[in-house]
Design a protein around this motif. Structure first.
Motif, PDB file in Angstrom:
ATOM      1  N   UNK A   4       0.798  -1.230   0.000  1.00 44.64           N
ATOM      2  CA  UNK A   4       0.000   0.000   0.000  1.00 44.64           C
ATOM      3  C   UNK A   4       0.828   1.276   0.000  1.00 44.64           C
ATOM      4  N   UNK A   5       2.125   1.156   0.275  1.00 45.13           N
ATOM      5  CA  UNK A   5       2.911   2.374   0.262  1.00 45.13           C
ATOM      6  C   UNK A   5       4.405   2.150   0.344  1.00 45.13           C
ATOM      7  N   UNK A   6       5.154   3.090  -0.210  1.00 46.23           N
ATOM      8  CA  UNK A   6       6.614   3.146  -0.107  1.00 46.23           C
ATOM      9  C   UNK A   6       6.978   4.574   0.268  1.00 46.23           C
ATOM     10  N   UNK A   7       7.943   4.689   1.149  1.00 45.82           N
ATOM     11  CA  UNK A   7       8.418   6.019   1.533  1.00 45.82           C
ATOM     12  C   UNK A   7       9.919   5.937   1.757  1.00 45.82           C
ATOM     13  N   UNK A   8      10.654   6.720   0.997  1.00 46.30           N
ATOM     14  CA  UNK A   8      12.107   6.745   1.143  1.00 46.30           C
ATOM     15  C   UNK A   8      12.474   7.738   2.228  1.00 46.30           C
ATOM     16  N   UNK A   9      13.341   7.283   3.122  1.00 43.86           N
ATOM     17  CA  UNK A   9      13.832   8.124   4.215  1.00 43.86           C
ATOM     18  C   UNK A   9      15.336   7.945   4.284  1.00 43.86           C
ATOM     19  N   UNK A  10      16.063   8.875   3.702  1.00 45.87           N
ATOM     20  CA  UNK A  10      17.515   8.763   3.669  1.00 45.87           C
ATOM     21  C   UNK A  10      17.930   7.539   2.881  1.00 45.87           C
ATOM     22  N   UNK A  11      18.677   6.656   3.530  1.00 47.05           N
ATOM     23  CA  UNK A  11      19.195   5.468   2.869  1.00 47.05           C
ATOM     24  C   UNK A  11      18.268   4.260   3.015  1.00 47.05           C
ATOM     25  N   UNK A  12      17.073   4.475   3.537  1.00 46.23           N
ATOM     26  CA  UNK A  12      16.151   3.362   3.761  1.00 46.23           C
ATOM     27  C   UNK A  12      14.811   3.641   3.086  1.00 46.23           C
ATOM     28  N   UNK A  13      14.084   2.575   2.831  1.00 45.98           N
ATOM     29  CA  UNK A  13      12.741   2.673   2.276  1.00 45.98           C
ATOM     30  C   UNK A  13      11.781   1.953   3.206  1.00 45.98           C
ATOM     31  N   UNK A  14      10.689   2.641   3.546  1.00 53.12           N
ATOM     32  CA  UNK A  14       9.636   2.031   4.353  1.00 53.12           C
ATOM     33  C   UNK A  14       8.604   1.427   3.408  1.00 53.12           C
ATOM     34  N   UNK A  15       8.330   0.127   3.580  1.00 52.02           N
ATOM     35  CA  UNK A  15       7.370  -0.581   2.742  1.00 52.02           C
ATOM     36  C   UNK A  15       6.176  -0.937   3.622  1.00 52.02           C
ATOM     37  N   UNK A  16       5.007  -0.392   3.278  1.00 50.03           N
ATOM     38  CA  UNK A  16       3.787  -0.671   4.031  1.00 50.03           C
ATOM     39  C   UNK A  16       2.954  -1.671   3.235  1.00 50.03           C
ATOM     40  N   UNK A  17       2.476  -2.695   3.938  1.00 46.96           N
ATOM     41  CA  UNK A  17       1.622  -3.695   3.293  1.00 46.96           C
ATOM     42  C   UNK A  17       0.476  -4.062   4.220  1.00 46.96           C
ATOM     43  N   UNK A  18      -0.609  -4.503   3.601  1.00 42.56           N
ATOM     44  CA  UNK A  18      -1.780  -4.944   4.347  1.00 42.56           C
ATOM     45  C   UNK A  18      -2.141  -6.358   3.915  1.00 42.56           C
ATOM     46  N   UNK A  19      -2.343  -7.198   4.901  1.00 44.62           N
ATOM     47  CA  UNK A  19      -2.830  -8.555   4.643  1.00 44.62           C
ATOM     48  C   UNK A  19      -4.276  -8.621   5.107  1.00 44.62           C
ATOM     49  N   UNK A  20      -5.175  -8.837   4.162  1.00 41.85           N
ATOM     50  CA  UNK A  20      -6.590  -9.013   4.485  1.00 41.85           C
ATOM     51  C   UNK A  20      -6.798 -10.493   4.770  1.00 41.85           C
ATOM     52  N   UNK A  21      -7.206 -10.803   5.982  1.00 47.20           N
ATOM     53  CA  UNK A  21      -7.392 -12.191   6.398  1.00 47.20           C
ATOM     54  C   UNK A  21      -8.886 -12.439   6.531  1.00 47.20           C
ATOM     55  N   UNK A  22      -9.346 -13.448   5.791  1.00 46.04           N
ATOM     56  CA  UNK A  22     -10.773 -13.761   5.742  1.00 46.04           C
ATOM     57  C   UNK A  22     -10.982 -15.244   6.004  1.00 46.04           C
ATOM     58  N   UNK A  23     -12.238 -15.598   6.294  1.00 50.40           N
ATOM     59  CA  UNK A  23     -12.566 -17.020   6.380  1.00 50.40           C
ATOM     60  C   UNK A  23     -12.820 -17.535   4.965  1.00 50.40           C
ATOM     61  N   UNK A  24     -13.114 -18.817   4.840  1.00 48.90           N
ATOM     62  CA  UNK A  24     -13.271 -19.403   3.503  1.00 48.90           C
ATOM     63  C   UNK A  24     -14.502 -18.884   2.763  1.00 48.90           C
ATOM     64  N   UNK A  25     -15.447 -18.301   3.506  1.00 50.01           N
ATOM     65  CA  UNK A  25     -16.620 -17.705   2.861  1.00 50.01           C
ATOM     66  C   UNK A  25     -16.344 -16.272   2.414  1.00 50.01           C
ATOM     67  N   UNK A  26     -15.158 -15.764   2.744  1.00 50.30           N
ATOM     68  CA  UNK A  26     -14.795 -14.409   2.345  1.00 50.30           C
ATOM     69  C   UNK A  26     -15.108 -13.347   3.378  1.00 50.30           C
ATOM     70  N   UNK A  27     -15.602 -13.751   4.557  1.00 50.44           N
ATOM     71  CA  UNK A  27     -15.906 -12.778   5.600  1.00 50.44           C
ATOM     72  C   UNK A  27     -14.616 -12.281   6.254  1.00 50.44           C
ATOM     73  N   UNK A  28     -14.509 -10.971   6.403  1.00 50.86           N
ATOM     74  CA  UNK A  28     -13.328 -10.348   6.995  1.00 50.86           C
ATOM     75  C   UNK A  28     -13.155 -10.785   8.448  1.00 50.86           C
ATOM     76  N   UNK A  29     -11.921 -11.130   8.803  1.00 52.64           N
ATOM     77  CA  UNK A  29     -11.575 -11.449  10.186  1.00 52.64           C
ATOM     78  C   UNK A  29     -10.656 -10.368  10.736  1.00 52.64           C
ATOM     79  N   UNK A  30      -9.574 -10.087  10.025  1.00 47.31           N
ATOM     80  CA  UNK A  30      -8.606  -9.098  10.502  1.00 47.31           C
ATOM     81  C   UNK A  30      -7.799  -8.561   9.319  1.00 47.31           C
TER      82      UNK A  30
END
Length: 149
Positions: A110-136
């Motif tokens: 979902x995002x990248x942000x360069x800060x000096x010599x480093x890059x911050x990588x933001x990611x989201x994991x959508x975790x659902x049950x087998x029916x597709x209902x959101x859990x976390x």
């Protein structure tokens, strides 16, 4: 190789279904020093209305790790584990994870942000049950240091 800026918006395929086991929940609870009865005792969890033991909130990392492995395996990512620091972690729950759940996770960068010599990588994991209902939704920020020459 620097972190690939084209990672932003990249979605990964769903992981294979993960069956949450009672002993895995108990082991994780012990590992994070959580002695709350619903994490260990099915009767205590049932008394609260759950079908089985309830996982500690950070248990979602078990599933998120499967998705982060996909990201690290991308040959064009520019991310090498030896240069990674796990900087931040957040969870947004719809309901707790309970032993017996079968869950899948899908990662999006979902995002990248360069800060000096480093890059911050933001990611989201959508975790659902087998029916597709959101859990976390598990959000991670990884700090990737620059390559050493």
């Amino acid at each position: 190789m620097p972190v690939n800026p084209e990672l932003v918006g990249r979605d990964f395929p769903a992981t294979a279904p993960y069956l949450v086991g009672r002993e895995k929940v108990r082991e994780f609870a012990r590992a994070v020093f959580s002695d709350a009865a619903p994490h260990h005792d099915p009767d205590a969890a049932r008394a609260l209305g759950y079908a089985d033991v309830v996982a500690p909130p950070t248990f979602a990392m078990v599933l998120q790790d499967l998705t982060l492995q996909q990201l690290l395996a991308e040959p064009d990512s520019g991310i090498e584990l030896s240069r990674v620091l796990h900087a931040e972690q957040r969870f947004r729950y719809t309901r707790p994870i309970v032993a017996g759940d079968e869950l899948v996770a899908r990662l999006s960068v979902t995002g990248l942000r360069t800060m000096g010599a480093a890059t911050m990588v933001t990611s989201e994991a959508e975790i659902t049950d087998l029916e597709g209902a959101h859990v976390v939704t598990a959000t991670s920020v990884l700090v990737v240091g620059e390559e050493q020459s």
